[in-house]
Design an enzyme around this catalytic site. Structure first.
Site, short mmCIF file in Angstrom:
data_model
loop_
_atom_site.label_atom_id
_atom_site.label_comp_id
_atom_site.label_asym_id
_atom_site.label_seq_id
_atom_site.Cartn_x
_atom_site.Cartn_y
_atom_site.Cartn_z
CE1 TYR A 97 -4.32 -1.49 0.73
CE2 TYR A 97 -2.92 -3.12 1.81
CZ TYR A 97 -4.13 -2.75 1.27
OH TYR A 97 -5.17 -3.64 1.28
CE1 TYR A 136 -2.10 -6.99 3.45
CE2 TYR A 136 -2.77 -6.55 1.19
CZ TYR A 136 -3.03 -6.52 2.55
OH TYR A 136 -4.22 -6.02 3.00
NE ARG A 146 -6.75 -10.39 4.31
CZ ARG A 146 -7.76 -9.60 3.94
NH1 ARG A 146 -7.68 -8.30 4.08
NH2 ARG A 146 -8.87 -10.09 3.44
CG HIS A 149 -8.02 -7.53 -0.25
ND1 HIS A 149 -6.86 -8.11 0.19
CD2 HIS A 149 -8.12 -6.36 0.43
CE1 HIS A 149 -6.28 -7.34 1.09
NE2 HIS A 149 -7.02 -6.26 1.25
CG HIS A 151 -9.72 -2.37 1.25
ND1 HIS A 151 -10.05 -2.93 2.46
CD2 HIS A 151 -8.43 -2.67 1.05
CE1 HIS A 151 -8.99 -3.53 2.99
NE2 HIS A 151 -7.98 -3.39 2.15
#
Lengths: 224, 167
Positions: A97, A136, A146, A149, A151
């Site tokens: 991120y 990640y 995870r 995905h 959000h």
């Protein structure tokens, strides 16, 4: 009404242990004056044309597998919700991120921030262009990763319809091991968070297409 | 149709959801403005440094919900908690006795919805709660001379747990 949602306490997802409310939410029958029956309204002047394309707005092209994600936002009676604000945020294709506190030692992409906005059209439809996020690691448990995905944040016509959720990709081998996804008790409800690959949405020589519809909860005034 | 399940915002929403002046529903010096501040705390009483709060007045106001220019009132605001779990809003007073507040955080698989009452008044929701739980929905005036600042802490779990609502 709470049926498809995960319980607050889901010990496999460690952060819920000290954050899940221990008392159930107080059921409250809304009267017509309660402000939760209304919701903020967002205008086109607040959401720019380019905000739905996460691959633009930088000097160059982001690295990764280019994707188009589209679908409709509906209420639970199947009515399209037009003019609904969706916000999208995600990791880059390496699984990192653009956030100060993300310490995953994967490369940052100078051409990708990973945040976008879009308003639904008259049919409740939205469309984002982006790159597929990478998986990640996170420190929830040993060898925790995870699944890829996106959000999504969605506003409906009532403050009680407000939803933040995550969209997953079909066939992702990490999904069965993910405590966030598996916090949803019902297998059919989990399946609704997995997008569908669509060759119709896919654009030749350019981007893979996925479809993902979002159904918001009922408003108290309509279904007392 | 079946509702889409909720998922946590995770810890990294802060490069996407915040926007300039998101906590200021009215500009500095707006007549009648009030300030609402407090902390978000977990079941151990520790601050929650990665929560996002959304405040809704029940009316759109006279400018866009996300736009923050000169003047005007927005009915909607956002504030991410600081590392010490604190948040702050500056807003116009609500039409009634309360503001609607929604909280998102890592570890919250669904958001929690509550109300911030600026005065202890006869009220259909408050009157149905036992006194200890009722107290969790009452903001504390911070400046009794002008009455323009209030404190409201959110306790997600345990002793003094905030009343959350399901409509």
């Amino acid at each position: 009404m709470t049926a498809p949602h995960p319980p607050y306490l889901s010990p496999g997802y460690r952060s819920t242990i000290l954050r899940a409310p221990s008392q159930p939410p107080v059921p409250f029958r809304a009267d017509p004056d309660t402000i939760e029956l209304t919701s903020p309204v967002f205008g086109h002047e607040e959401v720019g044309e380019l905000d739905a394309d996460l691959t633009r707005g930088h000097a160059g092209e982001p690295i990764g597998e280019r994707i188009i994600v589209t679908g409709r936002v509906l209420d639970d009676t199947g009515r399209p919700l037009r003019g609904t604000l969706l916000e999208l945020w995600q990791a880059n294709s390496a699984g990192r991120y653009a956030h100060d506190l993300d310490r995953h030692p994967a490369p940052l992409d100078p051409n990708f921030t990973g945040a976008g906005r879009c308003l639904t059209d008259d049919e409740g439809r939205y469309r984002f262009v982006s790159v597929k996020p990478g998986a990640y690691p996170w420190r929830n448990h040993p060898n925790a990763w995870r699944p890829a995905h996106l959000h999504f944040s969605v506003f409906g016509t009532a403050f009680t319809q407000r939803l933040v959720t995550q969209m997953y990709f079909p066939g992702d081998p990490l999904i069965p091991f993910d405590p966030v996804m598996q916090s949803i008790p019902d297998a059919a409800a989990r399946e609704r968070l997995v997008s569908s690959f669509s060759l119709d949405v896919t654009e030749p020589e350019w981007a893979l297409g996925y479809t993902f519809d979002i159904v918001l909860g009922r408003t108290p005034v309509e279904n007392p | 149709m079946t509702i889409t399940p909720s998922q946590t915002v995770g810890p990294f929403f802060a490069h996407a959801l915040p926007y300039p002046h998101d906590w200021e529903l009215v500009p500095p010096g707006h007549p009648g403005a009030i300030t609402l501040e407090g902390r978000v705390l977990d079941g151990a009483g520790d601050p929650v440094p990665d929560a996002l709060l959304e405040l809704w007045l029940g009316r759109t106001g006279d400018r866009g919900a996300l736009r923050r220019g000169d003047g005007g009132v927005s009915g909607f605001g956002r504030c991410a908690t600081a590392p010490d779990g604190t948040y702050r809003f500056r807003t116009a007073p609500p039409a009634g006795p309360y503001l609607s507040l929604q909280i998102f955080a890592r570890g919250l698989l669904r958001s929690v919805l509550t109300r911030v009452y600026l005065a202890d008044v006869p009220d259909p929701l408050l009157d149905g709660l036992d006194p200890a739980r009722r107290a969790t929905l009452l903001a504390t005036p911070l400046d009794t001379r002008s009455g323009d600042a209030y404190q409201f802490d959110v306790r997600l779990q345990g002793e003094g747990e905030t009343v959350f609502l399901d409509f």
